[in-house]
Design an enzyme around this catalytic site. Structure first.
Site, short mmCIF file in Angstrom:
data_model
loop_
_atom_site.label_atom_id
_atom_site.label_comp_id
_atom_site.label_asym_id
_atom_site.label_seq_id
_atom_site.Cartn_x
_atom_site.Cartn_y
_atom_site.Cartn_z
N ASP A 95 -7.55 8.07 1.84
CA ASP A 95 -7.26 6.84 2.23
C ASP A 95 -6.85 6.74 3.60
O ASP A 95 -6.98 5.97 4.49
CB ASP A 95 -6.65 6.02 1.06
CG ASP A 95 -7.59 5.53 -0.01
OD1 ASP A 95 -8.72 5.82 0.32
OD2 ASP A 95 -7.09 5.16 -0.94
N ASN A 119 -4.59 -2.59 5.13
CA ASN A 119 -3.59 -2.91 3.78
C ASN A 119 -2.76 -3.81 3.77
O ASN A 119 -2.68 -4.72 2.95
CB ASN A 119 -3.16 -1.42 3.50
CG ASN A 119 -4.30 -0.43 2.83
OD1 ASN A 119 -5.16 -0.68 2.73
ND2 ASN A 119 -3.65 0.86 2.33
N ALA A 146 -7.86 -5.62 -0.28
CA ALA A 146 -8.04 -4.04 -0.38
C ALA A 146 -6.73 -3.42 -0.65
O ALA A 146 -7.03 -2.27 -1.03
CB ALA A 146 -8.87 -3.43 0.90
N ALA A 151 -2.40 -0.51 -3.18
CA ALA A 151 -1.68 0.46 -2.58
C ALA A 151 0.02 0.18 -2.59
O ALA A 151 0.39 0.07 -3.70
CB ALA A 151 -2.22 0.34 -1.15
N TYR A 152 0.69 0.14 -1.31
CA TYR A 152 1.91 -0.29 -1.57
C TYR A 152 2.54 -1.59 -2.17
O TYR A 152 3.47 -1.65 -2.94
CB TYR A 152 2.46 -0.45 -0.18
CG TYR A 152 3.97 -0.37 0.18
CD1 TYR A 152 4.87 -0.02 -0.78
CD2 TYR A 152 4.48 -0.45 1.37
CE1 TYR A 152 6.39 -0.01 -0.58
CE2 TYR A 152 5.87 -0.60 1.43
CZ TYR A 152 6.58 -0.36 0.87
OH TYR A 152 8.30 -0.25 0.93
N SER A 179 2.71 -0.47 -5.99
CA SER A 179 3.83 -0.05 -6.16
C SER A 179 4.98 -0.73 -6.12
O SER A 179 6.25 -0.43 -6.98
CB SER A 179 4.14 1.45 -5.20
OG SER A 179 3.11 2.03 -5.12
#
Length: 259
Positions: free
Chosen positions: A48, A118, A156, A160-161, A164
């Site tokens: 990624d 992102n 999208a 991701a972060y 988290s």
């Protein structure tokens, strides 16, 4: 571009890992390697992180990108296989991505603009918590957010972060953004917000000298910022291609049911 799209010429790009370079040599030997200026599609080999670099580097070309996983994380990638690549590309389904535009002003007075597929994230630079004012479309919503940081994520990037940091997973096509605090201390009960994609988000650092903050758009970092404005781009887009049985929208849906 539709599912019936059949690229005439393929340009390959690959991460510098041994696996990606080995796959690159195999695919080029089998299918050739068109110059980027003459290509119809880009095939990216890696994870990624490499896919994000590919999107940023080749966005001006306007070519669709089909990724194959040869890295640690491959949420934006298809499974790697060296056979039937033209057929896979012809059947691939496009997903249109709109990046975020970040405008950051530093303590020194310099301005910086960057794009993020992102997220845009603000993070404290020292041991002391950041103090940040949060405004939406010019209206202050949080006078003082005390936290390690805060981020704005695309659909999208929501897995991701953002995920988290305990932010929500956003379905593709929902025209939404996630506004997610990172280790918030005050307001005690605020855990973020889901925003319409047309929202302009503004962060102001309230004590930039004692409590310095950096801003990062994907991998582009600006340190010692005093304010940041974030909005979804309406002009710039990139198209990702996914195998029908493993498309990005289905992956995001499935992520919401992972234990």
């Amino acid at each position: 571009m539709t599912a019936g799209f059949r690229p005439m010429r393929i340009a390959f790009v690959a991460a510098q890992t041994a696996d990606a370079q080995t796959a690159l040599a195999s695919l080029v030997a089998r299918y050739g390697d068109a110059p980027l200026d003459a290509a119809s599609v880009i095939v990216a080999l890696g994870g990624d992180g490499f896919m994000l670099r590919t999107l940023h580097r080749h966005m001006p070309r306007g070519l669709p990108v089909y990724g194959m996983k040869l890295g640690t994380v491959g949420f934006l990638m298809n499974q790697y296989a060296d056979g039937d690549l033209p057929e896979r590309l012809a059947l691939a389904q496009p997903t249109l991505l709109r990046p975020l535009e970040m405008d950051a002003v530093s303590e020194a007075g310099s301005s910086s603009r960057a794009l993020a597929f992102n997220e845009v994230s603000l993070l404290r630079q020292t041991k002391q918590a950041a103090h940040i004012r949060v405004s939406l479309n010019g209206v202050v919503k949080i006078e003082e957010l005390v936290c390690d940081g805060v981020l704005v994520s695309t659909t999208a990037g929501s897995t991701a972060y953002n995920l988290s940091a305990h932010g929500p997973i956003l379905p593709l096509g929902s025209q939404l953004l996630a506004l997610t605090p990172i280790s918030p201390f005050r307001p005690r009960r605020w855990r973020g917000a889901i925003l319409p994609a047309v929202t302009e988000v503004r962060f102001e650092v309230l004590d930039p000298y004692k409590r310095p903050v950096s801003a990062t758009a994907d991998s582009h970092e600006v340190r010692d910022i005093i304010e940041v404005s974030i909005r979804e781009s309406r002009e710039r887009t990139m198209s990702l291609l996914f195998d029908p049985e493993h498309n990005l929208e289905e992956r995001i849906l499935n992520e919401q049911f992972e234990p």
